[in-house]
Scaffold this active site. Structure first.
Site, PDB file in Angstrom:
ATOM      1  N   HIS B  79       0.471  -0.276  -0.038  1.00 38.10           N
ATOM      2  CA  HIS B  79       0.336  -0.077   0.396  1.00 38.10           C
ATOM      3  C   HIS B  79       0.904   1.232  -0.204  1.00 38.10           C
ATOM      4  O   HIS B  79       0.726   2.472  -0.970  1.00 38.10           O
ATOM      5  CB  HIS B  79      -0.990  -0.202   1.294  1.00 38.10           C
ATOM      6  N   ASP B 108       6.906  21.032 -26.542  1.00 41.08           N
ATOM      7  CA  ASP B 108       6.641  19.645 -26.308  1.00 41.08           C
ATOM      8  C   ASP B 108       7.704  19.543 -24.976  1.00 41.08           C
ATOM      9  O   ASP B 108       8.904  20.453 -24.533  1.00 41.08           O
ATOM     10  CB  ASP B 108       7.410  18.654 -26.917  1.00 41.08           C
ATOM     11  N   TRP B 144       7.151   0.043   4.495  1.00 43.11           N
ATOM     12  CA  TRP B 144       7.807   0.868   2.426  1.00 43.11           C
ATOM     13  C   TRP B 144       9.397   1.555   3.168  1.00 43.11           C
ATOM     14  O   TRP B 144       9.715   1.893   2.433  1.00 43.11           O
ATOM     15  CB  TRP B 144       7.240   1.476   1.994  1.00 43.11           C
ATOM     16  N   HIS B 256      13.462  11.412   3.527  1.00 39.68           N
ATOM     17  CA  HIS B 256      12.779  13.283   3.847  1.00 39.68           C
ATOM     18  C   HIS B 256      12.246  14.279   2.343  1.00 39.68           C
ATOM     19  O   HIS B 256      11.627  14.536   2.465  1.00 39.68           O
ATOM     20  CB  HIS B 256      13.424  13.367   4.881  1.00 39.68           C
ATOM     21  N   GLU B 258      12.223  12.656  -0.241  1.00 40.01           N
ATOM     22  CA  GLU B 258      11.002  12.357  -1.119  1.00 40.01           C
ATOM     23  C   GLU B 258       9.060  13.390  -0.504  1.00 40.01           C
ATOM     24  O   GLU B 258       8.521  13.349  -1.120  1.00 40.01           O
ATOM     25  CB  GLU B 258      10.647  10.781  -0.851  1.00 40.01           C
ATOM     26  N   SER B 271      -1.735  26.845  -5.437  1.00 44.71           N
ATOM     27  CA  SER B 271      -1.187  28.415  -5.238  1.00 44.71           C
ATOM     28  C   SER B 271      -1.993  29.071  -6.827  1.00 44.71           C
ATOM     29  O   SER B 271      -2.834  30.424  -6.915  1.00 44.71           O
ATOM     30  CB  SER B 271       0.121  28.835  -5.517  1.00 44.71           C
ATOM     31  N   HIS B 305      14.851  13.983  12.077  1.00 43.69           N
ATOM     32  CA  HIS B 305      14.077  13.462  12.618  1.00 43.69           C
ATOM     33  C   HIS B 305      13.488  12.479  12.687  1.00 43.69           C
ATOM     34  O   HIS B 305      11.697  11.686  13.658  1.00 43.69           O
ATOM     35  CB  HIS B 305      13.317  14.011  12.935  1.00 43.69           C
ATOM     36  N   HIS B 306      13.311  10.950  11.455  1.00 49.22           N
ATOM     37  CA  HIS B 306      12.238  10.266  11.872  1.00 49.22           C
ATOM     38  C   HIS B 306      12.731   8.669  12.633  1.00 49.22           C
ATOM     39  O   HIS B 306      12.547   7.486  12.798  1.00 49.22           O
ATOM     40  CB  HIS B 306      12.489   9.468  10.456  1.00 49.22           C
ATOM     41  N   LYS B 334       3.645  29.796   3.090  1.00 52.03           N
ATOM     42  CA  LYS B 334       3.098  30.321   2.257  1.00 52.03           C
ATOM     43  C   LYS B 334       1.149  30.025   2.380  1.00 52.03           C
ATOM     44  O   LYS B 334       0.340  30.309   1.767  1.00 52.03           O
ATOM     45  CB  LYS B 334       3.487  28.805   1.694  1.00 52.03           C
ATOM     46  N   ARG B 453       1.305   1.449  15.429  1.00 55.40           N
ATOM     47  CA  ARG B 453       1.209   1.556  13.701  1.00 55.40           C
ATOM     48  C   ARG B 453       1.510   0.105  13.699  1.00 55.40           C
ATOM     49  O   ARG B 453       2.977  -1.226  14.546  1.00 55.40           O
ATOM     50  CB  ARG B 453       2.029   2.635  13.026  1.00 55.40           C
TER      51      ARG B 453
END
Lengths: 305, 528
Positions: B79, B108, B144, B256, B258, B271, B305-306, B334, B453
Site C-alpha cells: 500500500h 513539448d 514501505w 525526507h 521524498e 497557488s 527526525h524519523h 506559504k 502502527r
C-alpha cells in the site's frame, strides 16, 4: 531560447524497446540471483536487447545530428541533460561515501565500546557473551566484531603499505594512470578544437589505452585481494566498503571507456566531430573527468586515510 | 541515410496523433505521455486503495478476522510503496508533462524520447513489484521504509525483485526529472524570466532537483541491501562492523526530501487555483518561490527526525529537532500567502477551489502534528504509533492527493475541451472531505492513547475509534470510484469549455484552444 520555429520530434519505437529490455534485465537479474528457472537466459536476453536498442537509438541521434535536424536549442538540451545525469551519478557515489564515513566515524567506534553510544561491553560480558570483546576501533578494520564467526577476517588490507613498498602499491599507479588519462583526453579536446583530427585521434586513443590499463590493474588488485590477502566482500565492513566503492567506480570507468571508444571509432572510421560541434565527445569527456574525480576521492578516503 | 531523413520530414508534416495502440507505445508527445502517467497513477491509486480497504477491514474489530498477519504485513508494505511511487509521484509527473510545456510556451518536453522511456518503465516496475505477491514466501512484508534487518536478514526471497523494481523506478524518476529541468531551463518562451514563471513550474523545477539528488541515494541503499542479502557484505549487520542504523540514515536521507517531492508540486497547483478563484493576483509571488527553495534546501538536513528513538547522540537529536522546526517558517509563509490571496477576493467555490481550500486547512493540520512529532522528547511517546499514521496521511491524502484532484478538476476542461459536471464534482469533494477526516482524525486519538502502527490486531480500548476510522475509509474509498466515473464522463463529453475556462485564470495554457491542440506552440509566444 532561439527564435524561429521549434523543433517538433517524431514518435519513436526505441523508448518502449528500452523499457522492455530493462524489464527482461531486472527479471533476469532477480531470477539469476534467486536461482529460478531460466533466470540467466532472461538476463542475457535483456542484455542483448538493451545493447541493440541503445545502439540503434544512439545511431538515430547521431544521424539526426548529421542531417542537421537538431536545432541549437536541442543541442543545449543535450548539454543540460548530460550535466544533470552526471549530478545524479555523483549522488549515487555520495550514498556509498556516506556509508563509509558513517561506519568510520560512528559505527566502528561504537562497536568497540567508544563514544557516546558505545556498546556496553561490560553488560555484554556479564551476559556470558564474548561477541564484541577484543574488537578495536582501528581503520582499516580487519577484525570483525563477531570474531570471524559469520564474516571472514582478512589477513591484509589495501591501505598505504609504507614508503619502502610504495612502488609496488597498485592504487598509486592507478592514480597516476587515471590522472594522466584526464590530461590526455583534454589534449584530445584541444586537438579537435585546433582542427587537427590526427592529434585528436592519437590522444583519444591514448586515453582509451590508459583506461584499459587502469581496468587491468584494478582486476589484478582484486585478484590479489581474493587470492592472497583473504580480503573479500565477506570480510566485514572494510571489505564491504572497499569493494563496493572501488567496484562501482571500476564499473563507471568501464562505461566511460566504452563511451570514449565509441567516440574514437566515430572519429577514426566515420570522420565525425567538427571543430566547433562535437558534444558527443565532450559529454564522454565530462563523464571521464567525473570518474577521475571520484577516483581521487577514493584514493584519499579509501586507500590513504 | 537519406531514407531516414526523408522519413523525418514526412512525419513532421502531419500534426495529429498516430492511430491505435502505436500512438501510446511510440509517442513522444508531452500530452500523450502526461495522459499515460495520469491514467497509470489512477490505476495504481485504485490498487493501492484496495489494499488500504483490506487493511481497514481487518482493523474494523480487534482480533484476526479477514487476513493472516503475514498477508497484512504485505498489504501495508505494498500500500505504501504503490501509493507513493505509483500513485502520487507519477500523477505529479503526469501533470508536469501536460502543463509545464504549455505554461512556459514550449512545443513539448526538451527530450521527448526519453520522456516516453521514463513513463514506460513504470508499468514494468510495478508489474515486477506486484508479481512478488505470487512468489514463494509472499511479497515484501517489512513496511514501505524497508528497514534492515527486516529487509535483509529476515526478508522473503521476493525482496530481490523488490530491489530491482525500485532500481528501475528510480531510473524512471531521474530521467523524468532531468527532462523537466532541461525543459524549464532551456525551453521557456522569450521574455519569460525565472521570476516570471508560473508557480507550478517553479515547484516542479525544485522538485526535479530534489529527485535527481535523492533517487540515486535510494538506489545506493537498495544496492547495499542486495549485497548484504546475497553477496556477503555487512553494511547493515553489526556482526561484520556495519550498523542497521546506517540503513535508516541512508533511507531517510532519501526519504525526507521524498516527502517534499510529494508536496512541492501541490504547493504550485494550489497557488494557481486559489489565485484564479479569488480573482486576485497571488499574494507574495517571490516569497512563495523563496519559501519553496528554503523548504527544499532544509529537507536535506532534517532526515534523522524519523529516527529519534533509535539511539542517536544527544547533539544529533537536538540538531534534527531544531532544523525540523525551522521548516515551519517557510511553510507558514506559504499558508499565510494563500490566506492573504483570498483576503478581500471575490471568491467562488467551484470544485477545484473547494479541494484547494481543504488542502490549505487540512495540510496545515498535518503540518502541526508534524511539529508535535518534531519535538524529540514528545516523539519518544508518539513514535511508531497511529499518531504518526494520522500525521502523514493528513499531509498526503488531503495534502498531495487533494491537490492532484483539484488539478484534475481545474485543468480537465483544457485537456478534454469538456466541462466536468459541477454538481457531481462538489458531491465528490464533500464525500472525500468527510471520508478523509472520519478516517484519519480518530487515528490521532488512538495514536496518542498508544496504539502502535503496523499491527493487524490491537487492544480492546482502541476498538471504537478503529471502527469509525474503517467506516470513513470505505466512504473515502468508494467516493474515489465515483471520481473515476466523473473523469470518464468528462472525457466522453460535456459542456464545451471556453479557452479561458475560468473567469480569473491567467497564464499561457489558458490562451490556447480547449482542448489544447496536439502541438501547443510551434512558434514561441511572446511573454511581456
Amino acid at each position: 531560447m532561439s527564435g524561429g520555429n521549434y523543433y517538433v520530434p517524431d514518435s519513436s519505437r526505441y523508448p518502449i524497446f528500452a523499457a522492455t529490455s530493462l524489464f527482461f534485465l531486472v527479471m533476469g537479474a532477480g531470477g539469476t540471483i534467486n536461482g529460478t528457472d531460466n533466470g540467466t537466459t532472461v538476463l542475457y536476453l535483456g542484455f542483448i536487447c538493451m545493447t541493440l536498442t541503445m545502439f540503434f537509438w544512439f545511431r538515430t541521434v547521431v544521424q539526426e545530428h548529421l542531417a542537421g535536424l537538431d536545432s541549437a536549442q536541442l543541442k543545449k538540451s543535450y548539454v543540460f541533460g548530460m550535466a544533470w545525469f552526471i549530478f545524479s551519478e555523483v549522488m549515487f557515489f555520495a550514498a556509498f561515501f556516506g556509508a563509509l564515513f558513517y561506519v568510520r566515524t560512528f559505527a566502528v567506534p561504537w562497536l568497540a565500546g567508544e563514544g557516546e553510544k558505545g556498546a556496553p561491553i561490560e553488560f555484554v560480558q556479564e551476559m556470558g557473551v564474548d561477541f564484541w570483546t577484543g574488537f578495536e576501533n582501528t581503520w582499516p578494520v580487519i577484525a570483525t566484531p563477531d570474531n570471524g564467526s559469520e564474516y571472514e577476517i582478512a589477513d591484509k588490507t589495501m591501505a598505504f603499505p609504507g614508503w619502502s613498498n610504495v612502488l609496488a602499491w597498485l592504487p598509486l599507479w592507478n592514480t597516476i594512470i587515471l590522472l594522466s588519462s584526464s590530461v590526455t583526453v583534454h589534449f584530445a579536446h584541444l586537438g579537435l578544437k585546433n582542427g587537427s583530427r590526427k592529434s585528436f585521434n592519437r590522444w583519444l586513443g591514448a586515453t582509451v589505452g590508459l583506461a584499459v590499463i587502469f581496468l587491468g590493474l584494478q582486476a589484478a588488485e582484486y585478484y590479489e585481494a581474493y587470492a592472497h590477502y583473504g580480503l573479500t566482500l565477506n570480510s566485514g565492513i572494510y571489505g564491504s566498503t572497499f569493494f563496493m566503492l572501488t567496484g562501482f567506480h571500476g564499473f563507471h570507468v568501464f562505461l566511460g571507456c566504452c563511451m570514449l571508444s565509441v567516440m574514437l571509432v566515430r572519429s577514426v572510421f566515420f570522420n565525425h566531430f567538427e571543430t566547433h560541434d562535437h558534444f558527443g565527445f565532450e559529454a564522454a569527456s565530462w563523464y571521464w573527468h567525473f570518474v577521475d574525480v571520484v577516483w581521487v576521492m577514493l584514493f584519499f578516503f579509501v586507500y590513504i586515510i | 541515410m537519406s531514407a531516414v531523413i526523408e522519413n523525418h520530414h514526412n512525419e513532421h508534416d502531419h500534426h495529429g496523433p498516430a492511430k491505435g495502440l502505436k500512438r501510446w507505445f511510440y509517442t513522444t508527445n508531452h500530452k500523450d505521455i502526461g495522459t499515460l502517467y495520469l491514467w497509470f497513477s489512477f490505476a495504481m491509486f485504485l490498487i493501492g486503495g484496495a489494499m488500504a480497504m483490506i487493511i481497514r477491514a481487518e482493523l474494523f474489530q480487534p482480533g484476526m478476522q479477514i487476513v493472516e498477519p503475514e498477508f497484512y504485513n504485505q498489504m501495508i508494505t505494498l500500500h505504501g510503496l504503490i501509493m507513493i511511487f505509483g500513485g502520487v509521484m507519477p500523477a505529479f509527473v503526469g501533470l508536469a508533462n501536460w502543463l509545464v510545456p504549455m505554461m512556459i510556451g514550449a512545443p513539448d518536453m526538451a527530450l521527448p524520447r526519453m520522456n516516453n522511456l521514463s513513463f514506460w518503465i513504470l508499468p514494468f516496475a510495478f508489474f515486477v513489484l506486484l508479481s512478488s505477491l505470487f512468489m514463494e514466501g509472499g511479497a515484501p512484508n517489512f513496511g514501505w521504509t524497508f528497514y534492515a534487518p527486516l529487509s535483509t536478514t529476515y526478508a522473503p526471497p521476493s525482496t530481490t525483485f523488490f530491489i530491482f523494481s525500485v532500481h528501475i523506478m528510480g531510473a524512471s524518476s531521474i530521467m523524468g526529472s532531468i527532462n523537466v529541468i532541461v525543459t524549464i531551463m532551456n525551453m521557456r518562451a522569450p521574455g519569460m524570466g525565472l521570476m516570471k514563471m508560473p508557480l507550478f513550474v517553479w515547484s516542479w523545477l525544485i522538485t526535479a532537483y530534489l529527485l535527481i539528488a535523492v533517487m540515486p541515494v535510494l538506489a545506493g541503499a537498495v544496492t547495499m541491501m542486495l549485497m548484504d542479502i546475497h553477496f556477503g557484505t555487512s553494511f547493515f549487520n553489526a556482526a561484520g562492523g556495519g550498523d542497521p542504523v546506517l540503513f535508516q540514515h541512508i533511507f531517510w536521507f532519501f526519504g525526507h526530501p521524498e516527502v517534499y517531492i510529494m508536496i512541492l508540486p501541490a504547493f504550485g497547483i494550489v497557488s494557481h487555483i486559489i489565485e484564479t478563484f479569488s480573482r486576485k493576483q497571488l499574494f507574495g509571488y517571490s516569497s512563495m518561490v523563496w519559501a519553496m527553495l528554503s523548504i527544499a534546501i532544509l529537507s536535506f538536513v532534517v532526515w534523522a527526525h524519523h529516527m529519534f528513538t533509535v539511539g542517536m547522540p544527544l547533539a544529533a537529536e537536538l540538531f534534527f529537532m531544531w532544523s525540523t522546526m525551522l521548516i515551519a517558517v517557510p511553510t507558514g509563509v506559504k499558508v499565510f500567502n494563500w490566506i492573504a490571496t483570498m483576503f478581500k477576493g471575490s471568491i467562488t467555490f467551484e470544485t477545484p477551489m473547494l479541494f484547494a481550500c481543504a488542502f490549505v486547512v487540512l495540510f496545515t493540520l498535518g503540518g502541526f502534528s508534524g511539529l508535535m512529532l518534531a519535538i524529540t522528547p514528545a516523539d519518544f511517546q508518539y513514535h511508531d504509533t497511529y499518531f504518526v499514521v494520522a500525521h502523514f496521511h493528513y499531509v498526503l491524502v488531503p495534502g498531495a492527493i487533494f491537490s492532484i484532484m483539484a488539478a484534475v478538476y481545474y485543468w480537465i476542461p483544457k485537456w478534454t475541451g469538456n466541462m466536468y459536471d459541477e454538481r457531481l464534482g462538489r458531491l465528490h469533494f464533500w464525500l472525500s472531505f468527510i471520508g478523509v477526516n472520519v478516517t484519519f482524525f480518530p487515528q490521532h486519538f488512538i495514536g496518542l492513547a498508544g496504539m502502535p502502527r503496523r499491527v493487524p490486531d490491537y487492544a480492546l480500548q482502541f476498538a471504537d475509534w478503529n471502527m469509525v476510522s474503517t467506516a470513513g475509509a470505505f466512504l473515502f474509498g468508494f467516493s474515489q470510484v465515483f471520481f473515476l466515473f466523473i473523469v470518464v464522463k468528462t472525457v466522453m463529453g460535456g459542456k464545451q469549455a471556453t479557452d479561458q475556462v475560468w473567469e480569473g485564470a491567467r497564464g499561457l495554457e489558458w490562451t490556447v484552444d480547449s482542448p489544447a491542440p496536439y502541438h501547443t506552440f510551434s512558434v514561441p509566444p511572446k511573454v511581456s
